[in-house]
Design an enzyme around this catalytic site. Structure first.
Site, PDB file in Angstrom:
ATOM      1  N   ARG A 192      -4.553   6.356   3.194  1.00  0.00           N
ATOM      2  CA  ARG A 192      -4.543   7.622   2.466  1.00  0.00           C
ATOM      3  C   ARG A 192      -5.953   8.164   2.310  1.00  0.00           C
ATOM      4  O   ARG A 192      -6.892   7.425   2.108  1.00  0.00           O
ATOM      5  CB  ARG A 192      -3.901   7.415   1.085  1.00  0.00           C
ATOM      6  CG  ARG A 192      -2.453   7.866   1.051  1.00  0.00           C
ATOM      7  CD  ARG A 192      -1.741   7.419  -0.183  1.00  0.00           C
ATOM      8  NE  ARG A 192      -2.376   7.841  -1.429  1.00  0.00           N
ATOM      9  CZ  ARG A 192      -1.849   7.626  -2.631  1.00  0.00           C
ATOM     10  NH1 ARG A 192      -0.683   7.022  -2.730  1.00  0.00           N
ATOM     11  NH2 ARG A 192      -2.471   8.019  -3.703  1.00  0.00           N
ATOM     12  N   ARG A 230      -4.593  -0.973   1.283  1.00  0.00           N
ATOM     13  CA  ARG A 230      -3.276  -0.354   1.430  1.00  0.00           C
ATOM     14  C   ARG A 230      -3.170   0.419   2.740  1.00  0.00           C
ATOM     15  O   ARG A 230      -4.100   1.084   3.176  1.00  0.00           O
ATOM     16  CB  ARG A 230      -2.996   0.590   0.268  1.00  0.00           C
ATOM     17  CG  ARG A 230      -1.735   1.436   0.516  1.00  0.00           C
ATOM     18  CD  ARG A 230      -1.242   2.129  -0.704  1.00  0.00           C
ATOM     19  NE  ARG A 230      -2.203   3.065  -1.237  1.00  0.00           N
ATOM     20  CZ  ARG A 230      -2.014   3.723  -2.383  1.00  0.00           C
ATOM     21  NH1 ARG A 230      -0.920   3.513  -3.095  1.00  0.00           N
ATOM     22  NH2 ARG A 230      -2.917   4.568  -2.805  1.00  0.00           N
TER      23      ARG A 230
HETATM   24  P1  AP5 Z   1       1.337   0.988  -4.610  1.00  0.00           P
HETATM   25  O1  AP5 Z   1       2.714   0.552  -4.949  1.00  0.00           O
HETATM   26  O2  AP5 Z   1       1.130   1.883  -3.465  1.00  0.00           O
HETATM   27  O3  AP5 Z   1       0.602   1.536  -5.930  1.00  0.00           O
HETATM   28  P2  AP5 Z   1       0.834   2.870  -6.747  1.00  0.00           P
HETATM   29  O4  AP5 Z   1       0.872   2.485  -8.183  1.00  0.00           O
HETATM   30  O5  AP5 Z   1       1.974   3.632  -6.214  1.00  0.00           O
HETATM   31  O6  AP5 Z   1      -0.570   3.577  -6.470  1.00  0.00           O
HETATM   32  P3  AP5 Z   1      -0.926   5.068  -6.018  1.00  0.00           P
HETATM   33  O7  AP5 Z   1      -2.290   5.022  -5.430  1.00  0.00           O
HETATM   34  O8  AP5 Z   1       0.156   5.662  -5.221  1.00  0.00           O
HETATM   35  O9  AP5 Z   1      -0.999   5.735  -7.431  1.00  0.00           O
HETATM   36  P4  AP5 Z   1      -1.654   7.038  -7.799  1.00  0.00           P
HETATM   37  O10 AP5 Z   1      -1.034   7.268  -9.127  1.00  0.00           O
HETATM   38  O11 AP5 Z   1      -3.131   7.031  -7.774  1.00  0.00           O
HETATM   39  O12 AP5 Z   1      -1.268   8.045  -6.625  1.00  0.00           O
HETATM   40  P5  AP5 Z   1      -0.213   9.209  -6.521  1.00  0.00           P
HETATM   41  O13 AP5 Z   1       0.278   9.240  -5.152  1.00  0.00           O
HETATM   42  O14 AP5 Z   1       0.751   9.153  -7.630  1.00  0.00           O
HETATM   43  O15 AP5 Z   1       0.459  -0.349  -4.391  1.00  0.00           O
HETATM   44  C1  AP5 Z   1      -0.890  -0.270  -4.000  1.00  0.00           C
HETATM   45  C2  AP5 Z   1      -1.213  -1.363  -2.990  1.00  0.00           C
HETATM   46  O16 AP5 Z   1      -1.111  -2.631  -3.609  1.00  0.00           O
HETATM   47  C3  AP5 Z   1      -0.253  -1.411  -1.795  1.00  0.00           C
HETATM   48  O17 AP5 Z   1      -0.999  -1.771  -0.662  1.00  0.00           O
HETATM   49  C4  AP5 Z   1       0.736  -2.524  -2.151  1.00  0.00           C
HETATM   50  O18 AP5 Z   1       1.236  -3.183  -1.015  1.00  0.00           O
HETATM   51  C5  AP5 Z   1      -0.125  -3.450  -2.983  1.00  0.00           C
HETATM   52  N1  AP5 Z   1       0.592  -4.102  -4.083  1.00  0.00           N
HETATM   53  C6  AP5 Z   1       1.557  -3.563  -4.872  1.00  0.00           C
HETATM   54  N2  AP5 Z   1       1.967  -4.460  -5.808  1.00  0.00           N
HETATM   55  C7  AP5 Z   1       1.222  -5.586  -5.590  1.00  0.00           C
HETATM   56  C8  AP5 Z   1       1.191  -6.869  -6.225  1.00  0.00           C
HETATM   57  N3  AP5 Z   1       1.993  -7.152  -7.274  1.00  0.00           N
HETATM   58  N4  AP5 Z   1       0.299  -7.790  -5.749  1.00  0.00           N
HETATM   59  C9  AP5 Z   1      -0.516  -7.501  -4.692  1.00  0.00           C
HETATM   60  N5  AP5 Z   1      -0.514  -6.309  -4.037  1.00  0.00           N
HETATM   61  C10 AP5 Z   1       0.350  -5.355  -4.496  1.00  0.00           C
HETATM   62  O19 AP5 Z   1      -1.143  10.497  -6.780  1.00  0.00           O
HETATM   63  C11 AP5 Z   1      -2.107  10.895  -5.861  1.00  0.00           C
HETATM   64  C12 AP5 Z   1      -2.798  12.171  -6.318  1.00  0.00           C
HETATM   65  O20 AP5 Z   1      -1.829  13.231  -6.402  1.00  0.00           O
HETATM   66  C13 AP5 Z   1      -3.435  12.115  -7.701  1.00  0.00           C
HETATM   67  O21 AP5 Z   1      -4.737  11.585  -7.667  1.00  0.00           O
HETATM   68  C14 AP5 Z   1      -3.409  13.599  -8.110  1.00  0.00           C
HETATM   69  O22 AP5 Z   1      -4.439  14.315  -7.480  1.00  0.00           O
HETATM   70  C15 AP5 Z   1      -2.076  14.061  -7.534  1.00  0.00           C
HETATM   71  N6  AP5 Z   1      -0.960  13.899  -8.473  1.00  0.00           N
HETATM   72  C16 AP5 Z   1       0.129  13.109  -8.324  1.00  0.00           C
HETATM   73  N7  AP5 Z   1       0.934  13.185  -9.388  1.00  0.00           N
HETATM   74  C17 AP5 Z   1       0.346  14.061 -10.249  1.00  0.00           C
HETATM   75  C18 AP5 Z   1       0.678  14.523 -11.540  1.00  0.00           C
HETATM   76  N8  AP5 Z   1       1.798  14.118 -12.173  1.00  0.00           N
HETATM   77  N9  AP5 Z   1      -0.158  15.415 -12.131  1.00  0.00           N
HETATM   78  C19 AP5 Z   1      -1.288  15.839 -11.509  1.00  0.00           C
HETATM   79  N10 AP5 Z   1      -1.668  15.424 -10.299  1.00  0.00           N
HETATM   80  C20 AP5 Z   1      -0.861  14.529  -9.670  1.00  0.00           C
HETATM   81 MG    MG Z   2       2.185   5.514  -5.252  1.00  0.00          MG
END
Ligand code: AP5
Ligand code: MG
Ligand code: ZN
Length: 215
Positions: free
Chosen positions: A160, A127
């Protein structure tokens, strides 16, 4: 449409939220993006959150619930919203019910993207993300038009900090332990829509669209 995108790290929540924002003209509310913005701005909350995020652990419920409560009150959520990455724990899910009740809103759909762990690791490792507009790309599955540059806003793409192999593994573990139980939570409330997230991006997009129209 008042909805949640649920799924493990790399499932495609952000990718699909981008399409849903266009289709429904409602905002994406990504707690991850909001926390990264706070880290970038070096606000007190950001400084505290960074340590948890870099370790692949969750930021405290109080902090994220506060962020979401405030965000859902803004006028652009009047016609709906797409929660991406929230809720992630049972207390967050309960708090969301309370917030929505206070605001006179109801949750209509929880789209759960199901993807195998091996595929998730490959997606996160390849990514590249735009810190300016939040859009994600993939070196192999969804490359930007121009290397290193966001096709949507022209921003410079970065990897990231939490997309390192060790942190990815920790994030998966945290997901299974703390977030996966939400599938049952929403299934019991009759709003869960399970989607095969293993398909290609456009196929997943079509499946979500069909499921939301049917519901
Ligand atoms: P992408 O769409 O970026 O995936 P995503 O589900 O958004 O994954 P994230 O890594 O953003 O999820 P996350 O929940 O770990 O992170 P978040 O930012 O929420 O797709 C991923 C990749 O795959 C991309 O390269 C895309 O192009 C590719 N792709 C997509 N679909 C595809 C397909 N069908 N086929 C092939 N390739 C594909 O959270 C980060 C951190 O923030 C957490 O770890 C935590 O510390 C904190 N945090 C955030 N929210 C909370 C909360 N509610 N409570 C507590 N801590 C929180
Ligand atoms: Mg995301
Ligand atoms: Zn961008």
């Amino acid at each position: 449409m008042n909805m949640i995108l649920l799924g493990p790290p790399g499932a495609g929540k952000g990718t699909q939220a981008f399409f849903l924002v266009e289709s429904y003209a409602i905002p994406q509310i990504s707690t991850g993006d909001m926390l990264r913005a706070a880290v970038q701005a070096a606000s007190p909350m950001g400084v505290k959150a960074k340590a948890c995020m870099d370790a692949g652990e969750l930021v405290s419920d109080d902090v994220v619930i506060g962020i979401v409560r405030e965000r859902l009150q803004q006028a652009d959520c009047d016609n709906g919203f797409i929660l991406d990455g929230f809720p992630r724990t049972l207390p967050q899910a309960d708090a969301l019910q309370d917030v929505l009740k206070d605001l006179g809103k109801e949750l209509e759909a929880v789209v759960s993207l199901r993807v195998d762990t091996d595929a998730l690791v490959e997606r996160l490792a390849g990514r590249r993300s735009c810190p300016q507009c939040g859009k994600g790309f993939h070196l192999k599955f969804d490359p930007p038009r121009e290397d290193g540059t966001c096709s949507a806003c022209g921003g410079e793409l970065v990897q990231r900090d939490d997309d390192k192999e060790e942190t990815i593994r920790k994030r998966m573990e945290v997901y299974h332990r703390q977030t996966a139980p939400l599938e049952d939570y929403y299934s019991q409330r009759g709003v869960l829509i399970a989607v095969d997230g293993m398909a290609e991006i456009q196929a997943v997009r079509a499946e979500i669209k069909a499921a939301l129209q049917a519901g």
